[in-house]
Design a protein around this motif. Sequence first.
Motif, PDB file in Angstrom:
ATOM      1  N   PHE A 440       0.830  -1.210   0.000  1.00  9.75           N
ATOM      2  CA  PHE A 440       0.000   0.000   0.000  1.00  9.75           C
ATOM      3  C   PHE A 440       0.861   1.255   0.000  1.00  9.75           C
ATOM      4  CE2 PHE A 440      -3.847  -2.192   2.258  1.00  9.75           C
ATOM      5  CZ  PHE A 440      -4.058  -2.929   1.101  1.00  9.75           C
ATOM      6  N   ALA A 441       1.909   1.266   0.853  1.00 11.79           N
ATOM      7  CA  ALA A 441       2.750   2.460   0.978  1.00 11.79           C
ATOM      8  C   ALA A 441       3.534   2.717  -0.302  1.00 11.79           C
ATOM      9  CB  ALA A 441       3.697   2.303   2.172  1.00 11.79           C
ATOM     10  N   ASN A 442       4.084   1.681  -0.913  1.00 14.67           N
ATOM     11  CA  ASN A 442       4.807   1.861  -2.178  1.00 14.67           C
ATOM     12  C   ASN A 442       3.892   2.431  -3.254  1.00 14.67           C
ATOM     13  OD1 ASN A 442       7.481   1.137  -1.615  1.00 14.67           O
ATOM     14  ND2 ASN A 442       7.026  -1.046  -1.767  1.00 14.67           N
ATOM     15  N   ASN A 443       2.658   1.927  -3.319  1.00  7.97           N
ATOM     16  CA  ASN A 443       1.707   2.465  -4.298  1.00  7.97           C
ATOM     17  C   ASN A 443       1.401   3.925  -4.006  1.00  7.97           C
ATOM     18  OD1 ASN A 443       1.506   0.085  -5.720  1.00  7.97           O
ATOM     19  ND2 ASN A 443      -0.310  -0.622  -4.651  1.00  7.97           N
ATOM     20  N   ALA A 444       1.257   4.257  -2.729  1.00  8.45           N
ATOM     21  CA  ALA A 444       0.966   5.648  -2.370  1.00  8.45           C
ATOM     22  C   ALA A 444       2.093   6.577  -2.830  1.00  8.45           C
ATOM     23  CB  ALA A 444       0.755   5.761  -0.856  1.00  8.45           C
ATOM     24  N   VAL A 445       3.336   6.178  -2.606  1.00  8.85           N
ATOM     25  CA  VAL A 445       4.469   7.002  -3.034  1.00  8.85           C
ATOM     26  C   VAL A 445       4.549   7.046  -4.559  1.00  8.85           C
ATOM     27  CG1 VAL A 445       6.975   7.222  -2.978  1.00  8.85           C
ATOM     28  CG2 VAL A 445       5.758   6.575  -0.913  1.00  8.85           C
ATOM     29  N   LYS A 446       4.306   5.899  -5.189  1.00  7.91           N
ATOM     30  CA  LYS A 446       4.420   5.822  -6.647  1.00  7.91           C
ATOM     31  C   LYS A 446       3.429   6.751  -7.340  1.00  7.91           C
ATOM     32  CE  LYS A 446       4.447   1.677  -8.495  1.00  7.91           C
ATOM     33  NZ  LYS A 446       3.944   0.400  -9.067  1.00  7.91           N
ATOM     34  N   PHE A 447       2.197   6.823  -6.840  1.00  7.73           N
ATOM     35  CA  PHE A 447       1.147   7.565  -7.525  1.00  7.73           C
ATOM     36  C   PHE A 447       0.936   8.968  -6.955  1.00  7.73           C
ATOM     37  CE2 PHE A 447       0.051   3.086  -8.259  1.00  7.73           C
ATOM     38  CZ  PHE A 447      -0.047   3.094  -9.643  1.00  7.73           C
ATOM     39  N   THR A 448       1.853   9.437  -6.136  1.00  2.58           N
ATOM     40  CA  THR A 448       1.730  10.769  -5.543  1.00  2.58           C
ATOM     41  C   THR A 448       2.942  11.602  -5.939  1.00  2.58           C
ATOM     42  OG1 THR A 448       0.542   9.824  -3.660  1.00  2.58           O
ATOM     43  CG2 THR A 448       1.389  12.052  -3.410  1.00  2.58           C
ATOM     44  N   GLU A 449       2.692  12.761  -6.525  1.00  4.67           N
ATOM     45  CA  GLU A 449       3.793  13.628  -6.951  1.00  4.67           C
ATOM     46  C   GLU A 449       4.090  14.728  -5.949  1.00  4.67           C
ATOM     47  OE1 GLU A 449       5.746  13.058  -9.453  1.00  4.67           O
ATOM     48  OE2 GLU A 449       4.601  11.257  -9.929  1.00  4.67           O
ATOM     49  N   HIS A 450       3.128  15.098  -5.149  1.00  7.40           N
ATOM     50  CA  HIS A 450       3.369  16.137  -4.137  1.00  7.40           C
ATOM     51  C   HIS A 450       2.320  15.978  -3.042  1.00  7.40           C
ATOM     52  CE1 HIS A 450      -0.147  18.298  -5.722  1.00  7.40           C
ATOM     53  NE2 HIS A 450       0.332  18.060  -6.922  1.00  7.40           N
ATOM     54  N   GLY A 451       2.692  16.417  -1.859  1.00  6.64           N
ATOM     55  CA  GLY A 451       1.746  16.334  -0.746  1.00  6.64           C
ATOM     56  C   GLY A 451       2.226  15.407   0.358  1.00  6.64           C
ATOM     57  N   VAL A 452       1.306  14.560   0.837  1.00  7.13           N
ATOM     58  CA  VAL A 452       1.537  13.793   2.058  1.00  7.13           C
ATOM     59  C   VAL A 452       1.134  12.343   1.825  1.00  7.13           C
ATOM     60  CG1 VAL A 452       1.007  13.611   4.525  1.00  7.13           C
ATOM     61  CG2 VAL A 452       1.000  15.846   3.419  1.00  7.13           C
ATOM     62  N   VAL A 453       1.889  11.429   2.434  1.00  6.49           N
ATOM     63  CA  VAL A 453       1.513  10.019   2.547  1.00  6.49           C
ATOM     64  C   VAL A 453       1.362   9.711   4.032  1.00  6.49           C
ATOM     65  CG1 VAL A 453       2.224   7.636   2.200  1.00  6.49           C
ATOM     66  CG2 VAL A 453       2.655   9.331   0.414  1.00  6.49           C
ATOM     67  N   ASP A 569       4.193  22.627  13.531  1.00  8.11           N
ATOM     68  CA  ASP A 569       4.199  22.014  12.201  1.00  8.11           C
ATOM     69  C   ASP A 569       3.039  22.587  11.406  1.00  8.11           C
ATOM     70  OD1 ASP A 569       4.040  20.170   9.956  1.00  8.11           O
ATOM     71  OD2 ASP A 569       5.305  18.842  11.139  1.00  8.11           O
ATOM     72  N   ASP A 570       3.303  22.939  10.145  1.00  7.73           N
ATOM     73  CA  ASP A 570       2.250  23.544   9.320  1.00  7.73           C
ATOM     74  C   ASP A 570       1.274  22.516   8.776  1.00  7.73           C
ATOM     75  OD1 ASP A 570       3.408  23.373   6.040  1.00  7.73           O
ATOM     76  OD2 ASP A 570       4.612  22.738   7.743  1.00  7.73           O
ATOM     77  N   LEU A 571       1.624  21.231   8.820  1.00 10.46           N
ATOM     78  CA  LEU A 571       0.746  20.176   8.306  1.00 10.46           C
ATOM     79  C   LEU A 571      -0.124  19.651   9.443  1.00 10.46           C
ATOM     80  CD1 LEU A 571       0.053  18.463   5.811  1.00 10.46           C
ATOM     81  CD2 LEU A 571       1.740  16.801   6.604  1.00 10.46           C
ATOM     82  N   ASP A 572      -1.448  19.755   9.270  1.00  2.00           N
ATOM     83  CA  ASP A 572      -2.373  19.394  10.347  1.00  2.00           C
ATOM     84  C   ASP A 572      -2.192  17.954  10.800  1.00  2.00           C
ATOM     85  OD1 ASP A 572      -3.372  21.926  10.189  1.00  2.00           O
ATOM     86  OD2 ASP A 572      -5.120  21.393   8.969  1.00  2.00           O
ATOM     87  N   GLU A 573      -2.129  17.021   9.844  1.00  2.00           N
ATOM     88  CA  GLU A 573      -2.066  15.615  10.215  1.00  2.00           C
ATOM     89  C   GLU A 573      -0.769  15.280  10.935  1.00  2.00           C
ATOM     90  OE1 GLU A 573      -3.233  11.263   8.402  1.00  2.00           O
ATOM     91  OE2 GLU A 573      -3.092  12.988   7.060  1.00  2.00           O
ATOM     92  N   ALA A 574       0.340  15.859  10.473  1.00  2.00           N
ATOM     93  CA  ALA A 574       1.617  15.613  11.146  1.00  2.00           C
ATOM     94  C   ALA A 574       1.595  16.191  12.559  1.00  2.00           C
ATOM     95  CB  ALA A 574       2.752  16.230  10.339  1.00  2.00           C
ATOM     96  N   ARG A 575       0.980  17.354  12.721  1.00  2.00           N
ATOM     97  CA  ARG A 575       0.897  17.989  14.038  1.00  2.00           C
ATOM     98  C   ARG A 575       0.043  17.153  14.983  1.00  2.00           C
ATOM     99  NH1 ARG A 575      -0.676  22.460  12.141  1.00  2.00           N
ATOM    100  NH2 ARG A 575      -2.894  22.342  12.652  1.00  2.00           N
ATOM    101  N   ASP A 576      -1.114  16.685  14.508  1.00  2.00           N
ATOM    102  CA  ASP A 576      -1.980  15.852  15.342  1.00  2.00           C
ATOM    103  C   ASP A 576      -1.307  14.523  15.699  1.00  2.00           C
ATOM    104  OD1 ASP A 576      -3.858  17.842  15.157  1.00  2.00           O
ATOM    105  OD2 ASP A 576      -4.979  16.861  13.541  1.00  2.00           O
ATOM    106  N   ALA A 590       0.877  20.665  23.322  1.00  2.00           N
ATOM    107  CA  ALA A 590       0.137  21.734  22.669  1.00  2.00           C
ATOM    108  C   ALA A 590       0.716  21.884  21.273  1.00  2.00           C
ATOM    109  CB  ALA A 590       0.252  23.039  23.454  1.00  2.00           C
ATOM    110  N   SER A 591      -0.024  22.552  20.376  1.00  2.00           N
ATOM    111  CA  SER A 591       0.447  22.628  19.005  1.00  2.00           C
ATOM    112  C   SER A 591       0.053  23.946  18.374  1.00  2.00           C
ATOM    113  CB  SER A 591      -0.118  21.470  18.178  1.00  2.00           C
ATOM    114  OG  SER A 591      -1.529  21.553  18.120  1.00  2.00           O
ATOM    115  N   VAL A 592       0.897  24.405  17.448  1.00  2.00           N
ATOM    116  CA  VAL A 592       0.638  25.585  16.616  1.00  2.00           C
ATOM    117  C   VAL A 592       1.079  25.236  15.210  1.00  2.00           C
ATOM    118  CG1 VAL A 592       0.855  27.281  18.468  1.00  2.00           C
ATOM    119  CG2 VAL A 592       2.885  26.554  17.226  1.00  2.00           C
ATOM    120  N   SER A 593       0.651  26.067  14.242  1.00  2.00           N
ATOM    121  CA  SER A 593       0.880  25.728  12.840  1.00  2.00           C
ATOM    122  C   SER A 593       1.982  26.540  12.181  1.00  2.00           C
ATOM    123  CB  SER A 593      -0.414  25.921  12.046  1.00  2.00           C
ATOM    124  OG  SER A 593      -0.863  27.263  12.138  1.00  2.00           O
ATOM    125  N   GLY A 594       2.660  27.411  12.913  1.00  2.00           N
ATOM    126  CA  GLY A 594       3.689  28.228  12.284  1.00  2.00           C
ATOM    127  C   GLY A 594       4.720  28.728  13.265  1.00  2.00           C
ATOM    128  N   GLY A 595       5.859  29.216  12.727  1.00  2.00           N
ATOM    129  CA  GLY A 595       6.955  29.677  13.573  1.00  2.00           C
ATOM    130  C   GLY A 595       6.604  30.897  14.398  1.00  2.00           C
TER     131      GLY A 595
END
Length: 979
Positions: A440-453, A569-576, A590-595
């Motif tokens: 599943f993970a290899n397919n996700a990387v293969k078919f994704t050009e930008h963004g998040v896995v 972290d600016d990415l919601d899922e990574a922050r959560d 606690a979390s914030v989305s920017g420097g």
Amino acid sequence: MENFLRRGGRRTLTLIILLPLLLVGGSAMIFNLSTVYSLKQQQADDNAEQRELLALLNEATALSETLAAKQLKVSETLGLARDGKMAEAALYRSHASLVDQMAALDRRVTDLAEHTRRLVIPEREAQALIEDFQGYRNYVVMASDIAAIDPGTASRHIDQARAHFIAFAEHAHHLALVLGKRVEARNEAATSAFARHFASVRLTVIAGMLAMLALALLIANYFSRRMSLLAEGMMSLAASRESPAPLPEIERLARRKHGEIAPLAAAVLDFRQALLDRHDAEKQLRDYQQNLESLVEQRTAEVNQARLAAETANRAKSAFLANMSHEIRTPMNAILGLTHLMRRDAVLPRQFEHLDKIGDAAQHLLGIINDILDFSKIESGKLALENADFDLDGLFRSIHVLIGDKAADKNLEVVTRIDPALPMMLCGDRMRLGQILLNFANNAVKFTEHGVVSLRARKVDTPRPEEIRIRFEISDTGIGITPEQQSRLFQPFEQADLSTTRNFGGTGLGLAISRRLAELMGGRVGVTSAPDQGSTFWAEIPFQPARSPAAQIQAGRGIERRLRVLVVDDLDEARDALVDMLLMLQLQGASVSGGQQAIQQVAAAAQRGQPFDLVLLDWKMPGLDGIETARQIQALHLPRPPLMILVTAYGRDEPADQLHDAGIRLSLSKPVTPSTLHDAILESLSGEATTQPLPVSALDLGRLRGRRVLLAEDNPINQEVALELLREVGLAVDLAEDGLAAVELARKNTYDLILMDMQMPRLDGIAATIQIHRLPGASETPILAMTANAFAEDRQACLNAGMADHVAKPVDPEQLYSTMLRWLPAQALTAPAASSAADPEVQDQIARLKQMLGGIEGLNVDAGLRAVHGKLATYRRVIELFIATHADDASRLRELILAGQLREGEQLAHALKGSAANLGAGEIRYLAERIEQALRRSEIHEAEVVLSMLEIKLPMMVSALAGKRESTTEGDANLAREV
């Protein structure tokens, strides 16, 4: 008397004698004729009455069936009306039709009652039949009339109509019974009348015989002979068990058109024909039964034959796949082995790049072979699952390692999120679960050009309390899948893109294998996706709790106080995900989305007297990046500044001096798992690195030096690869080209270990192993199978033959060395010969080289030596090539950027990055990587800013290296030669 007789007296006498006879005979005949006529008339009347009774019986039955059909139709109509599925106009048309039909049925019921009243039943029964029908008719019509207005009342009317219908059906049934009995009684009466009339005829004949013996004898003989013939025919028919014999006499009687015997003869013949028909039917039934039994036996034999053929074909397929695996893996072993040997001596970055591509292509082909073998084993039911404790966190780390480079090449962020409710230790098949998730993970990387896995694991409810059911999800932000494509997924050899111009490769087996594996494990798989909106592949699989109290991550282990941690972290899922991991470790997050928000939060918390103990900073964020945010937090000059950890992209090593200047204690590579986060926090608090197990490559291979081994291998290329790998670590190797040669060498020499191929001419590896273990003193010699046979039964055959272990081809050098170290006799490892790395002379040369080059800023000689496996001559060639090929790279990059040739500039920066890494020039590598990534994103301004720094650092590095080279040539030629 004679004259009388002669003159006519004979005629008179005849008249005198015959006249009474004629009178009596005539009377008897008249009586007989009248009797027969009466019998025929009665029979005709009985037949007419019987036909009428049968007609009434059929009419009663037909009326019951018609009413039953009307009842069902009306109920369906009311049901549709009640549900609002029939228009009011249609209801009224149905009502009108029903009224007409009921009127017609009313006439039929009245006629039936009139006829049955005359023939069969009393007045009250006929009246009850009419009343039940009229009651049924009235309620049905009323129900149909108000169905659109008041369905409830209509339903009650239908219930009452049903009661009248039941009563009508009971009366009709009673009528049918009475009619049947009446028919039966008429038949019995006819038979009785026939018997009575027959007795009268016989009495008449006997009476006539008293007066007219001759005539009576003639008449008696005539009738008795024919009746006896009929009676005998009936008895023979009644007694026959097989096909009844022909009755030609009775047939002749039946062919006579006139007379009273012909109908009886015809009845006897009809009875015989009925028996013949029954006999034929029974014969056909017996023939069918015999044919059916024969057919069943035939089909059973065919099924057994097909099963044997399938088993034979399955065995042939398994043998074919095993042979094909061996034939493919043998050259694959040569490709990978020779690539490993060539990479050992490579110098130029392009050489490393080409060799890496060869290795990647070979590994890809090996993965296809393994997929085909796995699919074959699943299809044939030979795939066995294991049940062992495993670490869920460790499994996710392994997946990160395998997809990390590919994701980093695409600048994809990989996020891990594990449900805090899940135990980190489970019991199940770790390898097969990893195979599913990695696909599943290899397919996700293969078919994704930008963004998040995203890799997620969460606990789901299950009715079994002893079971832990986990839903694994691999999500991406890639191209997505259409519903039509989704319908083909998880099928063997099916792919989402089937066109000849498809952009993505693959066999189409990965998802099919994942589905079969999940089903074998008691789970299921699926996908949710939409075009251009990414995909989420999921698997729900049950596991058992860990059976042994193995070591696992404990919440807060080693962290004594409850830290307050800020996640940036600016990415919601990574922050959560990071906040969830902090909860698992029993830390306050606690979390914030920017420097900029992070700086404000840190300052505000310090003012409240509740300062943050630790800040986790994402490196790449819009606005302020992680390093700049750390600098500004450090510039706050807080009384108790927080510790800071930089969370960086996979495989990115930031220069330590930059991190230290920004106040960052250490860096943590993405993707983050609970265990890596725990270790990073613990290290930041204690200042000591957590202990990690050494990889196989970090083992002291010097313990192999001087040991004597026997290699049995018939393929020349595999011989070359294996000999190079074994002699590279100092092993003394003898070569046997087949099994017989191996037995002879083992007979003459003593070996610490034997490496044995399975398929060899003259004598195979299993037979050779058995013979070697029978030799004096060789029974305990460890023999390792080194073969391309990849099936589990092949491995088991090796173990059954007495082999100690199995090393699959293509041979992984680290796995080979690790397996040999595990099985070499213990005494052979107690006093190992010193390796070249521990040689005093070599150590002295390395020390002098470090002393000579140690003053060059940004150069880590130890890192460079590790890149070339500690070979001083190779490292010297790397220095020479770096000076010769990269001295003017900064100016060339400037020219390419100004000319708009960003792709060429990205390639040049990539080559400089690789060469700097081989040299150990970490800062140059870092700057080149930033330029490469900026040009890949077409961020020209950022590339020019970093290039300005490179234009200063690179000439300084090249100049310093060139100066050290000249001083080496002038002052220490011997060292130069060694280097």
